[in-house]
Design a protein around this motif. Structure first.
Motif, PDB file in Angstrom:
ATOM      1  N   SER A 126       0.831  -1.206   0.000  1.00  0.00           N
ATOM      2  CA  SER A 126       0.000   0.000   0.000  1.00  0.00           C
ATOM      3  C   SER A 126       0.860   1.249   0.000  1.00  0.00           C
ATOM      4  O   SER A 126       2.002   1.241   0.489  1.00  0.00           O
ATOM      5  CB  SER A 126      -0.904   0.023   1.243  1.00  0.00           C
ATOM      6  N   GLN A 146      -5.506   6.691  -1.212  1.00  0.00           N
ATOM      7  CA  GLN A 146      -5.047   5.481  -0.544  1.00  0.00           C
ATOM      8  C   GLN A 146      -5.051   4.345  -1.552  1.00  0.00           C
ATOM      9  O   GLN A 146      -6.100   4.036  -2.126  1.00  0.00           O
ATOM     10  CB  GLN A 146      -5.959   5.145   0.632  1.00  0.00           C
ATOM     11  N   ASN A 185      -4.285   0.437  -2.136  1.00  0.00           N
ATOM     12  CA  ASN A 185      -4.067  -0.874  -1.530  1.00  0.00           C
ATOM     13  C   ASN A 185      -3.983  -1.943  -2.610  1.00  0.00           C
ATOM     14  O   ASN A 185      -4.380  -1.724  -3.755  1.00  0.00           O
ATOM     15  CB  ASN A 185      -5.207  -1.196  -0.564  1.00  0.00           C
TER      16      ASN A 185
END
Length: 115
Positions: free
Chosen positions: A17, A81, A83
């Motif tokens: 990540s 973000q 991931n």
């Protein structure tokens, strides 16, 4: 004028990540869209994710379910973000602000995902 400063790129292994940040300043209107785009060598520029001042979001098909865009208006920052990163996510990621009279791009930040 609008200024954008991107940060958070780097090298990560597949499955890992990263969180990108885009700090914006200057003439920001109440209605705007801030997005992340990316461009990999030999590939077209593509939308990764975008978030409007209303809070509505839009994602590119290849990142749905893995990436999340958010914004903190108090900090004048938009986050991405990322991931479950894949090698095909390797690209230069650019922050963009669209509002009346403005279409501004950041300098870009490199994201490299190793297999």
């Amino acid at each position: 004028q609008v200024q954008l400063v991107e940060s958070g790129g780097g090298l990560v292994q597949a499955g890992g990540s990263l969180r990108l940040s885009c700090a914006y300043s200057g003439t920001i209107f109440s209605i705007n869209v801030i997005g992340w785009y990316r461009q990999a060598p030999g590939k077209q520029h593509e939308l990764v994710a975008a978030i409007a001042s209303s809070g509505s979001t839009n994602y590119g098909d290849s990142v749905k379910g893995r990436f999340t865009i958010s914004r903190d208006n108090a900090k004048n920052t938009v986050y991405l973000q990322m991931n479950s990163l894949k090698p095909e996510d390797t690209a230069v990621y650019y922050c963009n602000v669209k509002q009346i009279g403005y279409d501004v791009w950041g300098q870009g930040t490199q994201v490299t995902v190793s297999s």
